[in-house]
Scaffold this motif. Sequence first.
Motif, mmCIF file in Angstrom:
data_model
loop_
_atom_site.group_PDB
_atom_site.id
_atom_site.type_symbol
_atom_site.label_atom_id
_atom_site.label_comp_id
_atom_site.label_asym_id
_atom_site.label_seq_id
_atom_site.Cartn_x
_atom_site.Cartn_y
_atom_site.Cartn_z
ATOM 1 N N ILE A 178 1.972 7.176 -16.335
ATOM 2 C CA ILE A 178 1.045 6.568 -15.369
ATOM 3 C C ILE A 178 1.226 5.050 -15.349
ATOM 4 N N ASN A 179 1.307 4.452 -16.538
ATOM 5 C CA ASN A 179 1.496 3.003 -16.634
ATOM 6 C C ASN A 179 2.847 2.574 -16.070
ATOM 7 N N ASP A 180 3.897 3.385 -16.295
ATOM 8 C CA ASP A 180 5.230 3.060 -15.787
ATOM 9 C C ASP A 180 5.281 3.059 -14.263
ATOM 10 N N ASN A 181 4.364 3.780 -13.628
ATOM 11 C CA ASN A 181 4.315 3.825 -12.170
ATOM 12 C C ASN A 181 3.419 2.731 -11.586
ATOM 13 N N GLY A 182 3.035 1.756 -12.405
ATOM 14 C CA GLY A 182 2.329 0.583 -11.899
ATOM 15 C C GLY A 182 0.813 0.660 -11.926
ATOM 16 N N PHE A 183 0.258 1.651 -12.610
ATOM 17 C CA PHE A 183 -1.194 1.770 -12.702
ATOM 18 C C PHE A 183 -1.639 1.348 -14.093
ATOM 19 N N VAL A 208 3.425 10.138 -9.879
ATOM 20 C CA VAL A 208 2.600 10.577 -11.008
ATOM 21 C C VAL A 208 2.163 12.022 -10.795
ATOM 22 N N MET A 209 1.686 12.324 -9.589
ATOM 23 C CA MET A 209 1.150 13.653 -9.305
ATOM 24 C C MET A 209 2.220 14.739 -9.348
ATOM 25 N N ILE A 248 0.848 -1.200 0.000
ATOM 26 C CA ILE A 248 0.000 0.000 0.000
ATOM 27 C C ILE A 248 0.879 1.244 0.000
ATOM 28 N N THR A 249 1.932 1.230 0.809
ATOM 29 C CA THR A 249 2.866 2.352 0.857
ATOM 30 C C THR A 249 3.514 2.552 -0.511
ATOM 31 N N ALA A 250 3.880 1.469 -1.174
ATOM 32 C CA ALA A 250 4.486 1.561 -2.508
ATOM 33 C C ALA A 250 3.498 2.154 -3.512
ATOM 34 N N ARG A 251 2.216 1.781 -3.418
ATOM 35 C CA ARG A 251 1.195 2.329 -4.328
ATOM 36 C C ARG A 251 1.013 3.825 -4.102
ATOM 37 N N ILE A 252 1.021 4.236 -2.840
ATOM 38 C CA ILE A 252 0.878 5.659 -2.516
ATOM 39 C C ILE A 252 2.078 6.431 -3.064
ATOM 40 N N TYR A 253 3.270 5.883 -2.905
ATOM 41 C CA TYR A 253 4.476 6.533 -3.411
ATOM 42 C C TYR A 253 4.443 6.631 -4.942
#
Length: 193
Positions: free
Chosen positions: A148-153, A62-63, A52-57
């Motif tokens: 966005i895709n490169d960041n795992g989304f 992205v932002m 979850i921490t990795a997803r937030i990071y």
Amino acid sequence: MSRKKKAASAQSTQQLMGIDSLKDYCISTHMGDLVFFIIKPTNISVLPDTSITARIYALLNVMKGLAEVEMLALNSKESFEYNKNFYQERMEQEELPAIGKLLAQDSQHLDRIQVLMASSREFYIVVRLREDQGSDVFPYLSRIEQSINDNGFTTRRATQQDLKRMLGVYFEQNVTTEDFEDFDGDRWVTTKE
């Protein structure tokens, strides 16, 4: 009727919402074009804390990489609150026990449906385009999508039908329509050729 009310009643729905036009890839407003990227949600309830921490990071990356990014989260399913309130009021007024029992069963059924749809959310990253981008807009949007895709989304750019559906859910809570018309009743109009 005052002049202001007459002017407002003569406006189209798009004008009342502040939309100049719906293009194939964006919503044009007087404040610029808005491009929407649909983000496929992740069920974080089954992830460990480190994930979850990795997803937030990753979302933070992205932002902070895009100054003109906004986020939007919408329900993608209907709300049954009005229906549940109606059943509750009817149960309080009902004198026949059999009818009261049926109303209670209907209310419980709506509760079960709502629980099943509780995770039905749609997430969007919204990019407000600058007017000076001109013909460079599509390579720019492709770079954003790739970032966005490169960041795992998992993401894709919203099409015109996606935008109409999103507006239908947001403004009308309409989730049952599959194809949205450009004009109300458009499917019933026939032209002679």
